[in-house]
Design a protein around this motif. Structure first.
Motif, PDB file in Angstrom:
ATOM      1  N   THR A  92       0.802  -1.327  -0.085  1.00 25.70           N
ATOM      2  CA  THR A  92       0.027   0.024  -0.197  1.00 25.70           C
ATOM      3  C   THR A  92       0.850   1.143  -0.171  1.00 25.70           C
ATOM      4  N   ALA A  93       2.050   1.322   0.686  1.00 21.65           N
ATOM      5  CA  ALA A  93       2.787   2.220   0.801  1.00 21.65           C
ATOM      6  C   ALA A  93       3.421   2.673  -0.582  1.00 21.65           C
ATOM      7  N   THR A  94       3.807   1.555  -1.176  1.00 20.16           N
ATOM      8  CA  THR A  94       4.639   1.710  -2.639  1.00 20.16           C
ATOM      9  C   THR A  94       3.362   2.308  -3.450  1.00 20.16           C
ATOM     10  N   VAL A  95       2.312   1.820  -3.397  1.00 18.81           N
ATOM     11  CA  VAL A  95       1.380   2.185  -4.390  1.00 18.81           C
ATOM     12  C   VAL A  95       1.026   3.733  -4.092  1.00 18.81           C
ATOM     13  N   GLU A  96       0.762   4.306  -2.816  1.00 15.34           N
ATOM     14  CA  GLU A  96       0.610   5.524  -2.394  1.00 15.34           C
ATOM     15  C   GLU A  96       1.899   6.412  -3.049  1.00 15.34           C
ATOM     16  N   GLN A  97       3.030   5.808  -2.796  1.00 15.07           N
ATOM     17  CA  GLN A  97       4.109   6.696  -3.153  1.00 15.07           C
ATOM     18  C   GLN A  97       4.187   6.893  -4.940  1.00 15.07           C
ATOM     19  N   ALA A  98       3.778   5.869  -5.364  1.00 13.68           N
ATOM     20  CA  ALA A  98       3.725   5.918  -7.074  1.00 13.68           C
ATOM     21  C   ALA A  98       2.727   7.069  -7.328  1.00 13.68           C
ATOM     22  N   ALA A  99       1.559   7.144  -6.513  1.00 14.49           N
ATOM     23  CA  ALA A  99       0.610   8.127  -6.891  1.00 14.49           C
ATOM     24  C   ALA A  99       1.384   9.565  -6.523  1.00 14.49           C
ATOM     25  N   LYS A 100       1.964   9.776  -5.353  1.00 14.37           N
ATOM     26  CA  LYS A 100       2.754  11.011  -5.318  1.00 14.37           C
ATOM     27  C   LYS A 100       3.799  11.347  -6.368  1.00 14.37           C
ATOM     28  N   ASP A 101       4.525  10.474  -6.815  1.00 11.96           N
ATOM     29  CA  ASP A 101       5.514  10.543  -7.689  1.00 11.96           C
ATOM     30  C   ASP A 101       4.919  10.771  -9.077  1.00 11.96           C
ATOM     31  N   TYR A 102       4.137  10.125  -9.518  1.00 10.38           N
ATOM     32  CA  TYR A 102       3.742  10.124 -10.913  1.00 10.38           C
ATOM     33  C   TYR A 102       2.187  10.865 -11.116  1.00 10.38           C
ATOM     34  N   GLY A 103       1.267  10.888 -10.128  1.00  9.37           N
ATOM     35  CA  GLY A 103       0.018  11.415 -10.260  1.00  9.37           C
ATOM     36  C   GLY A 103      -0.822  10.396 -10.797  1.00  9.37           C
ATOM     37  N   PRO A 104      -2.298  10.552 -10.562  1.00  9.77           N
ATOM     38  CA  PRO A 104      -3.099   9.582 -11.047  1.00  9.77           C
ATOM     39  C   PRO A 104      -3.795   9.536 -12.320  1.00  9.77           C
ATOM     40  N   ASP A 105      -3.105  10.550 -13.338  1.00 13.76           N
ATOM     41  CA  ASP A 105      -3.683  10.262 -14.743  1.00 13.76           C
ATOM     42  C   ASP A 105      -2.756   9.577 -15.697  1.00 13.76           C
ATOM     43  N   HIS A 106      -2.495   8.352 -15.376  1.00  9.81           N
ATOM     44  CA  HIS A 106      -1.797   7.377 -16.111  1.00  9.81           C
ATOM     45  C   HIS A 106      -2.619   6.050 -16.596  1.00  9.81           C
ATOM     46  N   PRO A 107      -3.412   6.170 -17.188  1.00  6.92           N
ATOM     47  CA  PRO A 107      -4.177   5.023 -17.546  1.00  6.92           C
ATOM     48  C   PRO A 107      -3.717   4.114 -18.460  1.00  6.92           C
ATOM     49  N   ALA A 108      -3.737   2.791 -18.483  1.00  7.09           N
ATOM     50  CA  ALA A 108      -3.287   2.072 -19.393  1.00  7.09           C
ATOM     51  C   ALA A 108      -3.965   2.309 -20.833  1.00  7.09           C
ATOM     52  N   THR A 109      -3.157   2.231 -21.610  1.00  3.99           N
ATOM     53  CA  THR A 109      -3.555   2.222 -23.198  1.00  3.99           C
ATOM     54  C   THR A 109      -2.953   1.259 -24.136  1.00  3.99           C
ATOM     55  N   ASP A 110      -3.592   0.857 -25.283  1.00  4.42           N
ATOM     56  CA  ASP A 110      -3.247  -0.176 -26.183  1.00  4.42           C
ATOM     57  C   ASP A 110      -3.218  -1.446 -25.328  1.00  4.42           C
ATOM     58  N   VAL A 111      -4.238  -1.973 -24.455  1.00  2.00           N
ATOM     59  CA  VAL A 111      -4.080  -3.172 -23.587  1.00  2.00           C
ATOM     60  C   VAL A 111      -4.383  -4.253 -24.716  1.00  2.00           C
ATOM     61  N   HIS A 112      -3.716  -5.224 -24.513  1.00  2.00           N
ATOM     62  CA  HIS A 112      -3.869  -6.537 -25.296  1.00  2.00           C
ATOM     63  C   HIS A 112      -3.515  -7.639 -24.439  1.00  2.00           C
ATOM     64  N   ALA A 113      -4.410  -8.673 -24.539  1.00  2.00           N
ATOM     65  CA  ALA A 113      -4.064  -9.882 -23.725  1.00  2.00           C
ATOM     66  C   ALA A 113      -4.188 -11.013 -24.538  1.00  2.00           C
ATOM     67  N   THR A 114      -3.603 -12.092 -24.023  1.00  5.47           N
ATOM     68  CA  THR A 114      -3.656 -13.407 -24.689  1.00  5.47           C
ATOM     69  C   THR A 114      -4.080 -14.345 -23.450  1.00  5.47           C
ATOM     70  N   VAL A 115      -4.780 -15.363 -23.593  1.00  8.91           N
ATOM     71  CA  VAL A 115      -5.223 -16.326 -22.503  1.00  8.91           C
ATOM     72  C   VAL A 115      -4.912 -17.801 -23.260  1.00  8.91           C
ATOM     73  N   SER A 116      -4.381 -18.567 -22.092  1.00 12.99           N
ATOM     74  CA  SER A 116      -4.237 -20.004 -22.356  1.00 12.99           C
ATOM     75  C   SER A 116      -4.849 -20.747 -21.078  1.00 12.99           C
ATOM     76  N   GLY A 117      -5.944 -21.163 -21.067  1.00 17.68           N
ATOM     77  CA  GLY A 117      -6.460 -21.951 -19.715  1.00 17.68           C
ATOM     78  C   GLY A 117      -6.826 -20.867 -18.771  1.00 17.68           C
ATOM     79  N   ASN A 118      -6.007 -21.091 -17.608  1.00 14.98           N
ATOM     80  CA  ASN A 118      -6.061 -20.209 -16.382  1.00 14.98           C
ATOM     81  C   ASN A 118      -4.984 -18.977 -16.282  1.00 14.98           C
ATOM     82  N   MET A 119      -4.208 -18.901 -17.340  1.00 13.50           N
ATOM     83  CA  MET A 119      -2.940 -18.265 -17.335  1.00 13.50           C
ATOM     84  C   MET A 119      -3.218 -17.137 -18.482  1.00 13.50           C
ATOM     85  N   GLY A 120      -2.666 -16.070 -18.135  1.00 12.43           N
ATOM     86  CA  GLY A 120      -2.789 -14.824 -19.186  1.00 12.43           C
ATOM     87  C   GLY A 120      -1.517 -13.952 -19.298  1.00 12.43           C
TER      88      GLY A 120
END
Length: 151
Positions: A92-120
């Motif tokens: 939680t502290a690491t995540v809170e620090q990332a928000a302080k360091d970089y800010g919240p406006d960093h969504p994921a873009t160009d998201v692509h996933a591949t799946v094989s069974g229960n792994m992705g």
């Protein structure tokens, strides 16, 4: 006495004959049916693992929580294996620090996933932070939901 016994016997035979000749719905309920029951016709479906589209959505949510500083929310997305390696308070502290360091406006873009069974595997870019872009980030299905497994 003989007459009484004969009447009783005749009455018993008559009752047995009438009962045997008449059939009710109860008789059919006692005998097994040769027809399969509806349960036999439609077996319980086996749950299918979430697909690539669901994994893309979950990874996007995880990135938003991470850069949004929502440590407990992001921690909930970790696999059991990763949670065993990461202390909740430290994570939680690491995540809170990332928000302080970089800010919240960093969504994921160009998201692509591949799946094989229960792994992705998920690949994505983090808007404005290319050093956090991911290629083939591992995820796993636990209890029917995708969990981050890159630990």
């Amino acid at each position: 006495m003989r007459t009484g016994a004969a009447i009783t016997l005749t009455t018993a035979l008559l009752v047995a004959t009438v009962a045997a000749c008449t059939s009710s719905g109860d008789d059919k309920a006692d005998t097994p049916s040769s027809r399969p029951t509806s349960a036999a016709k439609s077996p319980t479906p086996t749950p299918t693992p979430p697909d690539a589209v669901e994994l893309e959505r979950v990874a996007d949510t995880y990135v938003n929580l991470y850069f949004g500083g929502v440590g407990e929310g992001a921690y909930a997305f970790l696999s059991k294996r990763c949670r065993a390696k990461a202390d909740p308070a430290a994570y939680t502290a690491t995540v809170e620090q990332a928000a302080k360091d970089y800010g919240p406006d960093h969504p994921a873009t160009d998201v692509h996933a591949t799946v094989s069974g229960n792994m992705g595997r998920v690949s994505y870019k983090v808007k404005g932070l290319p050093k956090f872009d991911q290629q083939g980030q591992p995820w796993t299905v636990e209890n029917g939901t995708w969990k981050y497994d890159a630990c």
